[in-house]
Each structure stands twice: as structure tokens, then as C-alpha cells.
Scaffold this motif. Sequence first.
Motif, PDB file in Angstrom:
ATOM      1  N   TRP A 141     105.372  43.003  43.578  1.00  0.00           N
ATOM      2  CA  TRP A 141     105.878  41.645  43.435  1.00  0.00           C
ATOM      3  C   TRP A 141     105.253  40.752  44.492  1.00  0.00           C
ATOM      4  N   PHE A 142     104.943  39.525  44.072  1.00  0.00           N
ATOM      5  CA  PHE A 142     104.374  38.520  44.960  1.00  0.00           C
ATOM      6  C   PHE A 142     105.247  37.280  44.925  1.00  0.00           C
ATOM      7  N   ARG A 143     105.215  36.540  46.023  1.00  0.00           N
ATOM      8  CA  ARG A 143     105.889  35.246  46.081  1.00  0.00           C
ATOM      9  C   ARG A 143     104.819  34.182  46.259  1.00  0.00           C
ATOM     10  N   ARG A 144     105.068  33.038  45.668  1.00  0.00           N
ATOM     11  CA  ARG A 144     104.113  31.931  45.718  1.00  0.00           C
ATOM     12  C   ARG A 144     104.519  30.935  46.787  1.00  0.00           C
ATOM     13  N   ILE A 145     103.549  30.601  47.631  1.00  0.00           N
ATOM     14  CA  ILE A 145     103.718  29.520  48.598  1.00  0.00           C
ATOM     15  C   ILE A 145     102.786  28.403  48.148  1.00  0.00           C
ATOM     16  N   THR A 146     103.364  27.267  47.806  1.00  0.00           N
ATOM     17  CA  THR A 146     102.569  26.120  47.380  1.00  0.00           C
ATOM     18  C   THR A 146     102.291  25.232  48.585  1.00  0.00           C
ATOM     19  N   LEU A 147     101.026  24.916  48.775  1.00  0.00           N
ATOM     20  CA  LEU A 147     100.633  23.946  49.800  1.00  0.00           C
ATOM     21  C   LEU A 147     100.749  22.590  49.122  1.00  0.00           C
ATOM     22  N   THR A 148     101.772  21.829  49.466  1.00  0.00           N
ATOM     23  CA  THR A 148     102.126  20.655  48.677  1.00  0.00           C
ATOM     24  C   THR A 148     101.231  19.441  48.908  1.00  0.00           C
ATOM     25  N   VAL A 149     100.293  19.530  49.832  1.00  0.00           N
ATOM     26  CA  VAL A 149      99.324  18.448  49.993  1.00  0.00           C
ATOM     27  C   VAL A 149      98.426  18.425  48.756  1.00  0.00           C
ATOM     28  N   HIS A 150      98.055  17.231  48.307  1.00  0.00           N
ATOM     29  CA  HIS A 150      97.149  17.109  47.164  1.00  0.00           C
ATOM     30  C   HIS A 150      95.720  17.331  47.663  1.00  0.00           C
ATOM     31  N   SER A 151      95.258  18.557  47.510  1.00  0.00           N
ATOM     32  CA  SER A 151      93.922  18.920  47.987  1.00  0.00           C
ATOM     33  C   SER A 151      92.896  18.701  46.882  1.00  0.00           C
ATOM     34  N   SER A 152      91.748  18.225  47.271  1.00  0.00           N
ATOM     35  CA  SER A 152      90.639  18.053  46.332  1.00  0.00           C
ATOM     36  C   SER A 152      90.048  19.410  45.995  1.00  0.00           C
ATOM     37  N   LEU A 153      89.564  19.555  44.789  1.00  0.00           N
ATOM     38  CA  LEU A 153      88.858  20.778  44.419  1.00  0.00           C
ATOM     39  C   LEU A 153      87.546  20.908  45.188  1.00  0.00           C
ATOM     40  N   GLU A 154      87.113  19.813  45.811  1.00  0.00           N
ATOM     41  CA  GLU A 154      85.882  19.827  46.599  1.00  0.00           C
ATOM     42  C   GLU A 154      86.137  19.991  48.100  1.00  0.00           C
ATOM     43  N   ALA A 155      87.386  20.170  48.479  1.00  0.00           N
ATOM     44  CA  ALA A 155      87.713  20.351  49.893  1.00  0.00           C
ATOM     45  C   ALA A 155      87.117  21.663  50.397  1.00  0.00           C
ATOM     46  N   VAL A 156      86.690  21.648  51.646  1.00  0.00           N
ATOM     47  CA  VAL A 156      86.048  22.819  52.248  1.00  0.00           C
ATOM     48  C   VAL A 156      86.879  23.322  53.417  1.00  0.00           C
ATOM     49  N   GLY A 157      87.212  24.607  53.409  1.00  0.00           N
ATOM     50  CA  GLY A 157      87.810  25.242  54.567  1.00  0.00           C
ATOM     51  C   GLY A 157      89.293  25.536  54.504  1.00  0.00           C
ATOM     52  N   LEU A 158      90.041  24.930  53.596  1.00  0.00           N
ATOM     53  CA  LEU A 158      91.486  25.146  53.573  1.00  0.00           C
ATOM     54  C   LEU A 158      91.815  26.600  53.234  1.00  0.00           C
ATOM     55  N   THR A 159      91.187  27.124  52.216  1.00  0.00           N
ATOM     56  CA  THR A 159      91.442  28.521  51.834  1.00  0.00           C
ATOM     57  C   THR A 159      91.115  29.453  52.994  1.00  0.00           C
ATOM     58  N   ALA A 160      89.991  29.213  53.655  1.00  0.00           N
ATOM     59  CA  ALA A 160      89.586  30.059  54.780  1.00  0.00           C
ATOM     60  C   ALA A 160      90.585  29.970  55.927  1.00  0.00           C
ATOM     61  N   ALA A 161      91.055  28.772  56.233  1.00  0.00           N
ATOM     62  CA  ALA A 161      92.007  28.594  57.334  1.00  0.00           C
ATOM     63  C   ALA A 161      93.323  29.309  57.041  1.00  0.00           C
ATOM     64  N   VAL A 162      93.808  29.159  55.818  1.00  0.00           N
ATOM     65  CA  VAL A 162      95.066  29.788  55.418  1.00  0.00           C
ATOM     66  C   VAL A 162      94.917  31.311  55.417  1.00  0.00           C
ATOM     67  N   ALA A 163      93.861  31.803  54.785  1.00  0.00           N
ATOM     68  CA  ALA A 163      93.653  33.247  54.699  1.00  0.00           C
ATOM     69  C   ALA A 163      93.451  33.856  56.086  1.00  0.00           C
ATOM     70  N   SER A 164      92.742  33.169  56.957  1.00  0.00           N
ATOM     71  CA  SER A 164      92.522  33.673  58.318  1.00  0.00           C
ATOM     72  C   SER A 164      93.821  33.752  59.107  1.00  0.00           C
ATOM     73  N   ALA A 165      94.648  32.721  59.006  1.00  0.00           N
ATOM     74  CA  ALA A 165      95.928  32.716  59.723  1.00  0.00           C
ATOM     75  C   ALA A 165      96.821  33.857  59.246  1.00  0.00           C
ATOM     76  N   LEU A 166      96.837  34.088  57.944  1.00  0.00           N
ATOM     77  CA  LEU A 166      97.656  35.172  57.404  1.00  0.00           C
ATOM     78  C   LEU A 166      97.053  36.536  57.749  1.00  0.00           C
ATOM     79  N   ALA A 167      95.726  36.633  57.705  1.00  0.00           N
ATOM     80  CA  ALA A 167      95.056  37.900  58.033  1.00  0.00           C
ATOM     81  C   ALA A 167      95.344  38.323  59.466  1.00  0.00           C
TER      82      ALA A 167
END
Length: 134
Positions: free
Chosen positions: A70-96
Motif C-alpha cells: 500500500w502507498f499513500r499519496r502526498i500532493t505537492l499543491t503548488v501549481h508546478s509547470s511540466l517544464e520545471a527543473v529540479g523539484l522531483t530531484a529535490a523531493v526524492a533526495s530529501a526522502l532518500a
Amino acid sequence: MSGETDLDTLIAQMRPMLDPDPYVFCTFATKSLGELAEYEPIGLFAETEGLTAILPVERARELGLGDAEWFRRITLTVHSSLEAVGLTAAVASALAEKGISANVVAAFFHDHVFVPEEHAEDALSVLRRLAGEP
């Protein structure tokens, strides 16, 4: 393209929100998108091996798949552009850094981070700290 692209702004304004419902990632080699629609997936992705569906646990149980992780979803409620760079990396790194896996799904308005259910509250805290929230 609409949405925020500045990484510092994205992180500061991401306001992570934890969905109370658990989800299961399932794969289907023979079902069609139409057949899966009745199970109310919150996400579908076509891969060479079959369709991946993110299903509410109760709907996955109807297919005999409710015992999967089972997984839980955390929504990042900021309206991010599909062209934004680095958000996924920052989030994944902090969790890692805390040993928490992150399965990120980017949709048009928001990024959604799926984490193992047993780490959901910890993951939410990590992301809130990353955003500078108390």
C-alpha cells in the motif's frame, strides 16, 4: 506552459498534502483502459509489458490485488509547470536521506509523491521541513 518553474519558489510553496486513502500499483497485461476505468484509477500508464494502474485499495481488492504493498499519496499543491527543473530531484533526495522511497507522478497541475504507507507521516514531515514549514 502554465505553472511555476522557479525551483526555490516551487519548494517554498509546495505545501504537501497527505491523502488519507491508501493506493496500490497494479499491472495488467490483458486489460484495456476502458476495462480499468470502472475501477476508478487515479493514474494509468501504458508500458510495453502492460497497463499500470494506481487503484484505491478497495477497488484493487475487487481484482484480488488488495494485498499488494500500500502507498499513500502526498500532493505537492503548488501549481508546478511540466517544464520545471529540479523539484522531483529535490523531493526524492530529501526522502532518500531518510530511507523513504518516492514514486513521483507529475500531472498537469501538481506533482504527486507515492510513498509506502508505513512511511507516509514521516515523508510528510520531511517534505514540510524541506518547504520551510514549521
